[in-house]
Write a protein that holds these residues in place. Structure first.
Motif, PDB file in Angstrom:
ATOM      1  N   GLY A 160       0.600  -1.342   0.179  1.00  0.00           N
ATOM      2  CA  GLY A 160      -0.061   0.035   0.117  1.00  0.00           C
ATOM      3  C   GLY A 160       1.064   1.348  -0.253  1.00  0.00           C
ATOM      4  N   ALA A 161      -0.034   2.277  -0.598  1.00  0.00           N
ATOM      5  CA  ALA A 161       0.458   3.444  -0.098  1.00  0.00           C
ATOM      6  C   ALA A 161       0.888   4.094   0.775  1.00  0.00           C
ATOM      7  CB  ALA A 161       0.377   4.758  -1.234  1.00  0.00           C
ATOM      8  N   ASP A 162       2.093   4.989   1.177  1.00  0.00           N
ATOM      9  CA  ASP A 162       2.669   5.350   2.446  1.00  0.00           C
ATOM     10  C   ASP A 162       3.049   6.782   2.579  1.00  0.00           C
ATOM     11  OD1 ASP A 162       2.295   6.339   5.479  1.00  0.00           O
ATOM     12  OD2 ASP A 162       3.254   4.601   6.261  1.00  0.00           O
ATOM     13  N   PRO A 163       2.278   7.614   1.881  1.00  0.00           N
ATOM     14  CA  PRO A 163       3.196   9.162   2.087  1.00  0.00           C
ATOM     15  C   PRO A 163       3.856   9.419   3.100  1.00  0.00           C
ATOM     16  CG  PRO A 163       0.926   9.398   1.539  1.00  0.00           C
ATOM     17  CD  PRO A 163       1.054   8.234   2.023  1.00  0.00           C
ATOM     18  N   ASP A 164       3.964   8.806   4.477  1.00  0.00           N
ATOM     19  CA  ASP A 164       4.649   9.374   5.886  1.00  0.00           C
ATOM     20  C   ASP A 164       5.886   8.137   5.310  1.00  0.00           C
ATOM     21  OD1 ASP A 164       2.949  10.968   6.482  1.00  0.00           O
ATOM     22  OD2 ASP A 164       2.082   9.749   7.586  1.00  0.00           O
ATOM     23  N   ALA A 165       5.895   6.850   4.969  1.00  0.00           N
ATOM     24  CA  ALA A 165       6.775   6.521   4.897  1.00  0.00           C
ATOM     25  C   ALA A 165       8.014   6.475   4.227  1.00  0.00           C
ATOM     26  CB  ALA A 165       6.562   4.326   4.698  1.00  0.00           C
ATOM     27  N   ALA A 166       7.424   6.918   2.779  1.00  0.00           N
ATOM     28  CA  ALA A 166       8.098   7.330   1.269  1.00  0.00           C
ATOM     29  C   ALA A 166       9.007   8.714   1.739  1.00  0.00           C
ATOM     30  CB  ALA A 166       6.978   7.539   0.490  1.00  0.00           C
ATOM     31  N   ALA A 167       8.533   9.871   2.907  1.00  0.00           N
ATOM     32  CA  ALA A 167       9.258  10.471   3.523  1.00  0.00           C
ATOM     33  C   ALA A 167       9.947  10.074   4.481  1.00  0.00           C
ATOM     34  CB  ALA A 167       8.218  11.324   4.017  1.00  0.00           C
TER      35      ALA A 167
END
Length: 345
Positions: free
Chosen positions: A123-130
């Protein structure tokens, strides 16, 4: 597991949040792990087949929803305080590298004598991507493509050594057969991995792959790569259709449909008829088993509710065959052990 095997499968997520009495005492870390071990043993005694070890790569907005331990480390720790229950660690295919994941999971499988599994998180997780210097807007198709290649690399790395590569023969003085070690030399769209893995082939060949399928894309990916497919709660007729859809897509991908176990999510609500309903769904071939979802509320009470239902289900299906003693997770689920991809003599 096929319905013909006759044994209902039960999974649940292991609750790692501290109990109400933990507070903020100086020994809360060790104390909380002791409680997690106790919960794992209680689940094992109640007949749970595998524990899902939740993880994420960013802080949860509500700390109560976050994982309390890193999943791979937790699986290794629980391997030494449990005997039969499977340990399924979550792994992000977006923010983990395959070689690292392969080593963690192979180690857990060796430490647990073949009880390790893993759940790829796509799944997409913008916080993890950062947190990982990764783009925060990656399409679902790109994430599925990366996950599929991730699995290909992991299984290739686990096949680095043939099962009989290590002879350890004192008489002949042969410890290891070099011809039974294989480099991977994978070059793909997302990963270039030379290999080989520096750990012997896992007891299960490949740790069990568990995939949650919420959308059509997830279902198609699961039919291609998964050993166990988790599907959302459905009404009785819809559940049977989803199970058959997974099996049809698996056959279309060239797989034996009986090599996939389909588990239906079931929220635990304390209903006195819950165990009977699960047995009726299983008997109707609507699912090969169930993932028991803990109710909201304090950790100890939620855990107790799951254990109570699991024990009741096992009591009521007492005529079903028991899991083999000291079985690997694959054997417990009635799943085949993958052969190595290299044939040597």
């Amino acid at each position: 597991m096929s319905q013909s095997d006759g044994r209902l499968t039960l999974f649940t997520r292991l609750i790692t949040a501290p109990g109400a009495v933990d507070g903020a005492s100086p020994d809360s870390g060790a104390g909380s792990f002791a409680r997690v071990c106790d919960r794992a043993r209680q689940a094992e005694a109640a007949g749970i087949d595998a524990l899902m070890l939740h993880d994420r790569q960013s802080a949860a907005h509500d700390p109560a929803d976050g994982p309390y331990f890193e999943a791979g480390t937790l699986a290794a720790a629980l391997a030494v305080c449990t005997r039969t229950v499977g340990l399924v660690a979550s792994m992000s295919t977006e923010h983990t590298l395959p070689y690292h994941a392969a080593r963690i999971l192979a180690t857990a499988d060796h430490l647990s004598a073949g009880r390790a599994g893993w759940q790829p998180l796509t799944g997409a997780d913008p916080d993890a991507a950062a947190n990982y210097s990764r783009p925060d807007r990656v399409s679902a198709a790109a994430r599925c493509s990366r996950a599929a290649e991730f699995v290909t690399v992991l299984t290739g790395l686990w096949d680095s050594f043939d099962d009989d590569a290590f002879r350890r023969d004192r008489e002949s003085g042969v410890y290891f057969t070099p011809e039974k070690l294989h480099a991977l030399d994978h070059q793909g769209d997302h990963f270039d991995v030379a290999g080989p893995l520096n750990i012997a082939r896992p007891p299960q060949g490949h740790p069990v792959l568990v995939h949650r399928a919420r959308e059509a894309e997830d279902l198609a990916l699961a039919a291609r790569i998964a050993d166990v497919v988790l599907v959302p709660a459905q009404d009785d007729q819809s559940a049977a259709r989803v199970r058959e859809s997974v099996r049809e897509q698996a056959r279309a991908a060239g797989r034996d449909a009986d090599d996939i176990t389909v588990l239906l999510d079931v929220p635990v609500d304390g209903s006195p008829a819950a165990a009977d309903r699960l047995l009726a769904l299983f008997d109707a071939s609507a699912a090969d088993g169930f993932t028991l979802l803990a109710p909201a509320g304090p950790a100890d009470g939620a855990h107790d509710a799951v254990i109570t239902l699991a024990a009741e289900v096992r009591r009521k299906c007492g005529g079903q065959p028991s899991a083999p003693a000291e079985a690997t997770l694959r054997e417990r689920l009635g799943l085949p052990r993958p052969a190595g991809r290299y044939l040597t003599v």
